[in-house]
Design a protein around this motif. Structure first.
Motif, mmCIF file in Angstrom:
data_model
loop_
_atom_site.group_PDB
_atom_site.id
_atom_site.type_symbol
_atom_site.label_atom_id
_atom_site.label_comp_id
_atom_site.label_asym_id
_atom_site.label_seq_id
_atom_site.Cartn_x
_atom_site.Cartn_y
_atom_site.Cartn_z
ATOM 1 N N LEU A 99 2.141 -5.219 1.242
ATOM 2 C CA LEU A 99 2.355 -6.665 1.118
ATOM 3 C C LEU A 99 3.802 -7.047 1.369
ATOM 4 O O LEU A 99 4.091 -8.148 1.832
ATOM 5 C CB LEU A 99 1.932 -7.127 -0.270
ATOM 6 N N ARG A 100 4.712 -6.143 1.059
ATOM 7 C CA ARG A 100 6.151 -6.428 1.247
ATOM 8 C C ARG A 100 6.602 -6.210 2.687
ATOM 9 O O ARG A 100 7.619 -6.745 3.100
ATOM 10 C CB ARG A 100 6.988 -5.546 0.322
ATOM 11 N N GLU A 136 5.194 -4.500 -16.595
ATOM 12 C CA GLU A 136 6.241 -4.676 -15.590
ATOM 13 C C GLU A 136 7.212 -3.504 -15.540
ATOM 14 O O GLU A 136 7.819 -3.242 -14.495
ATOM 15 C CB GLU A 136 7.010 -5.973 -15.836
ATOM 16 N N GLU A 196 -4.697 -12.686 -3.626
ATOM 17 C CA GLU A 196 -3.674 -13.272 -4.508
ATOM 18 C C GLU A 196 -3.924 -14.763 -4.612
ATOM 19 O O GLU A 196 -4.317 -15.408 -3.639
ATOM 20 C CB GLU A 196 -2.296 -12.999 -3.895
ATOM 21 N N LEU A 230 -2.061 1.228 -6.107
ATOM 22 C CA LEU A 230 -1.423 -0.063 -6.381
ATOM 23 C C LEU A 230 -0.039 -0.138 -5.745
ATOM 24 O O LEU A 230 0.327 -1.146 -5.131
ATOM 25 C CB LEU A 230 -1.328 -0.274 -7.892
ATOM 26 N N GLU A 231 0.738 0.927 -5.849
ATOM 27 C CA GLU A 231 2.069 0.950 -5.253
ATOM 28 C C GLU A 231 1.986 0.894 -3.727
ATOM 29 O O GLU A 231 2.760 0.171 -3.081
ATOM 30 C CB GLU A 231 2.817 2.208 -5.710
ATOM 31 N N TYR A 250 -7.448 -7.007 -1.027
ATOM 32 C CA TYR A 250 -6.578 -7.633 -2.028
ATOM 33 C C TYR A 250 -6.631 -9.141 -1.878
ATOM 34 O O TYR A 250 -6.715 -9.670 -0.760
ATOM 35 C CB TYR A 250 -5.153 -7.128 -1.811
ATOM 36 N N LYS A 299 -4.676 -8.687 -12.056
ATOM 37 C CA LYS A 299 -3.290 -8.957 -12.447
ATOM 38 C C LYS A 299 -3.172 -10.376 -12.997
ATOM 39 O O LYS A 299 -3.675 -11.342 -12.412
ATOM 40 C CB LYS A 299 -2.360 -8.806 -11.243
ATOM 41 N N HIS A 337 1.168 -2.645 -2.707
ATOM 42 C CA HIS A 337 2.355 -3.494 -2.888
ATOM 43 C C HIS A 337 3.343 -3.310 -1.740
ATOM 44 O O HIS A 337 3.949 -4.280 -1.251
ATOM 45 C CB HIS A 337 3.033 -3.181 -4.216
ATOM 46 N N ARG A 338 3.512 -2.088 -1.298
ATOM 47 C CA ARG A 338 4.406 -1.844 -0.165
ATOM 48 C C ARG A 338 3.876 -2.504 1.095
ATOM 49 O O ARG A 338 4.657 -3.049 1.901
ATOM 50 C CB ARG A 338 4.545 -0.332 0.057
#
Length: 222
Positions: free
Chosen positions: A220-221, A140, A98, A213-214, A96, A121, A217-218
């Protein structure tokens, strides 16, 4: 050249290099995004031969555990890792990138044993492809729209009972399980529940694309 002048010159040169790197990652255009996507694809090649095929049995055994995981935050966040099954077999690798700036741009590339998933994105949503086939754009609100934007293809439902469902108009494709409180608990934790054994190829692509994708995202958080 005096010592002070030399130090000053080195500081200026270092600052110029860092500024150039930062600007390189600031609001890239589509051409740059596709070039960087190719680079991410090349990074995955060392892991691809070890990935097991995603049969219905392997999908059921897909776990929250990751190996080779790394997250970096410099000139835009980057991350990579390999998800395994509950039997510690590598099943999905991802990388990934960003970008800095107000455009909210990012790219993600993922590989299974038999297919790739790519994501771009921007402010309009996340464009998703499975192999060479465009699945559509994720908005979104969690709705995946067809490539021409005319109709909803699938949707991430509302979380309930520690599950996040993925649905089409016809049926539920499965649910993602909430991550455990500690990383150690993820070793034997299945990532999905209620995935039908009779998923068609297109349904499996949609489910895995949204689930991946989910899951990233988890990561990254966390």
């Amino acid at each position: 050249m005096g010592l002070f002048a030399l130090i000053t010159l080195l500081v200026v040169l270092t600052g110029a290099v860092l500024l150039a790197r930062g600007l390189k990652n600031f609001m890239p255009g589509d051409k740059r995004l596709f070039q960087d996507m190719q680079q991410l694809k090349e990074e995955m090649q060392e892991w691809k031969p070890d990935l097991v095929p995603v049969s219905s049995e392997e999908l059921d055994a897909f776990s929250l555990n990751q190996v080779q995981r790394s997250v970096r935050k410099r000139f835009g966040k980057t991350a990579k890792g390999v998800f395994t099954t509950i039997y510690h077999e590598p099943i999905l690798a991802y990388t990934y990138k960003e970008y800095s700036g107000p455009g909210q741009k990012a790219i993600l590339y993922a590989e299974t044993g038999e297919k790739s998933y790519s994501y771009i994105k921007d402010k309009n949503g996340v464009r998703i492809a499975a192999g060479q086939r465009q699945l559509g754009t994720l908005k979104e609100d969690g709705t995946l729209y067809s490539p021409n934007g005319s109709k909803p293809v699938a949707k991430l439902g509302q979380p309930a009972n520690r599950l996040l469902p993925v649905r089409t108009a016809d049926r539920e494709l499965g649910s993602l399980v909430d991550p455990p409180e500690t990383t150690d608990d993820a070793l034997g934790q299945r990532a999905f529940q209620f995935v039908p054994n009779d998923l068609a190829e297109e349904e499996k692509d949609v489910f895995l694309a949204l689930a991946t994708l989910e899951l990233v995202h988890r990561t990254l958080r966390s």
